[in-house]
Motif scaffolding. Structure first.
Motif, short mmCIF file in Angstrom:
data_model
loop_
_atom_site.label_atom_id
_atom_site.label_comp_id
_atom_site.label_asym_id
_atom_site.label_seq_id
_atom_site.Cartn_x
_atom_site.Cartn_y
_atom_site.Cartn_z
N HIS A 17 27.30 36.91 38.91
CA HIS A 17 25.94 36.40 39.02
C HIS A 17 25.99 35.16 39.92
CE1 HIS A 17 23.85 38.87 35.96
NE2 HIS A 17 25.04 38.91 35.38
N GLY A 18 25.71 35.38 41.20
CA GLY A 18 25.81 34.28 42.14
C GLY A 18 27.24 33.80 42.25
N SER A 19 27.47 32.53 41.98
CA SER A 19 28.82 31.98 42.03
C SER A 19 29.52 32.06 40.69
CB SER A 19 28.77 30.52 42.49
OG SER A 19 27.98 29.74 41.59
N ARG A 20 28.86 32.62 39.68
CA ARG A 20 29.42 32.70 38.33
C ARG A 20 29.88 34.11 38.00
NH1 ARG A 20 26.18 32.08 34.17
NH2 ARG A 20 24.36 32.80 35.31
N ARG A 21 30.80 34.19 37.06
CA ARG A 21 31.22 35.47 36.49
C ARG A 21 30.94 35.44 35.00
NH1 ARG A 21 34.35 38.91 39.55
NH2 ARG A 21 34.89 38.11 41.61
N VAL A 22 30.19 36.42 34.53
CA VAL A 22 29.75 36.46 33.14
C VAL A 22 30.38 37.66 32.44
CG1 VAL A 22 27.76 36.58 31.60
CG2 VAL A 22 27.56 35.38 33.80
N ARG A 23 30.96 37.40 31.27
CA ARG A 23 31.56 38.48 30.48
C ARG A 23 30.50 39.18 29.65
NH1 ARG A 23 37.09 38.09 30.49
NH2 ARG A 23 37.95 36.09 31.17
#
Length: 324
Positions: A189-195
């Motif tokens: 998600h954009g610059s983030r990684r979500v588990r």
């Protein structure tokens, strides 16, 4: 077979049990699937260690030639890791040599170990390694089918990991052979990684559907179910004529005493107009009257909020110290 809630196997992770509708159904086999790094081994190891810590015998079977101390070393940084249960309630075996000989030898080794140890759970880490070793769909299907029957006869739960994206797994025999499938993923998600986690299949049990958030921290794995997926007790509260004030006499007078009880209100306006301070007044006045207030801020830290309130003469420190 018992069907009561008490018969469900508690994973030791309350948020995981909530996703499963209360816990793991007895005598069933599960696959936890996901790409490398999604948290499969951590989740299943946490369930295994927490069960062993409660005195429940667990067998952990590795299916590669990787040394056991390397796996234990990777898990040792988590709080659920309890070295004292190793060899006592958590038994680690390597099934690699038996797998090389064939499905029957591997199945016999696993079931014999489960029976000898009186295990209530068998955790096999890495089903994909078995597929890569045999290169035979029929052998793998027969192995999982007969292993599932043997585990059920021993009143033992099967917990297996495999390294496939969900779409790939659903086209393989493993998906139809096991009773449950839990999918873990890491989404960008954009610059983030979500588990994320999803209970895709659970035979004979209602569960929370769809994707939910997953986190990994020093305590282990934790899940955050989507609010709209969590069943709530419906209460048809009758309307009241009571109002809740801001502790600002002039404003409360304009609003005939404040906001209606059991209502929802949005404070809208441009930046710096006073929305946060007005909400702080409301929460503080409730605390002064002995009511609990929860103030959630997505931008400022609590210390910054209290300092801003103090600048306008609103000291909330005593209310916080009193548990308001």
């Amino acid at each position: 077979m018992p069907s009561s809630e008490s018969a469900l196997f508690q994973s030791g992770i309350p948020s995981f049990d909530a996703l499963l509708g209360g816990g793991i159904p007895p005598r069933q086999s599960f696959i936890v699937t996901g790409t490398p790094g999604s948290g499969k081994t951590v989740l299943c190891s946490q369930v295994a260690f927490l069960a062993a810590a409660r005195g429940i015998p667990v067998v952990l079977a590795t299916v590669t030639s990787e040394p056991h101390d390397k796996l234990m070393g990777a898990l040792s940084s988590f709080e659920f890791f309890k070295p004292e249960v190793l060899g006592e309630k958590l038994f680690i075996i390597s099934a690699y040599s038996s797998l090389k000989r064939g499905p029957k030898e591997a199945r016999d080794l696993l079931l014999q170990t489960v029976r000898e140890r009186g295990a209530a759970m068998l955790f096999i880490d890495g089903l994909r390694s078995i597929r890569d070793l045999w290169q035979d769909e029929a052998r793998l299907r027969e192995f999982l089918y007969e292993l599932g029957i043997g585990l059920a006869a021993s009143n033992c739960i099967g917990l297996f990991t495999t390294e496939y994206p969900l779409e790939r797994l659903m086209a393989l025999p493993e998906a139809t052979t096991v009773d449950g499938i839990v999918s873990l993923s890491v989404q960008v998600h954009g610059s983030r990684r979500v588990r994320r986690v999803e209970v895709v299949k659970l035979r004979g049990r209602p569960h929370l559907t769809g994707e939910h958030t997953m986190t990994i921290h020093e305590e282990g794995v934790e899940f955050i179910p989507r609010l709209e997926a969590v069943p709530l007790e419906f209460r048809d509260e009758p309307p009241t004529l009571k109002r809740k004030g801001f502790g600002l006499p002039e404003l409360d007078a304009l609003m005939h005493g404040g906001l209606p009880e059991l209502s929802t209100t949005m404070l809208a306006g441009s930046m710096g107009i006073g929305k946060t301070l007005l909400a702080t007044h409301f929460a503080a006045d409730a605390a002064r009257h002995g009511e609990r207030s929860l103030f959630v801020s997505f931008f400022d830290a609590p210390a910054m909020l209290m300092a801003r309130a103090k600048r306008v003469g609103l000291d909330v420190d005593p209310l916080l110290s009193e548990g308001g």
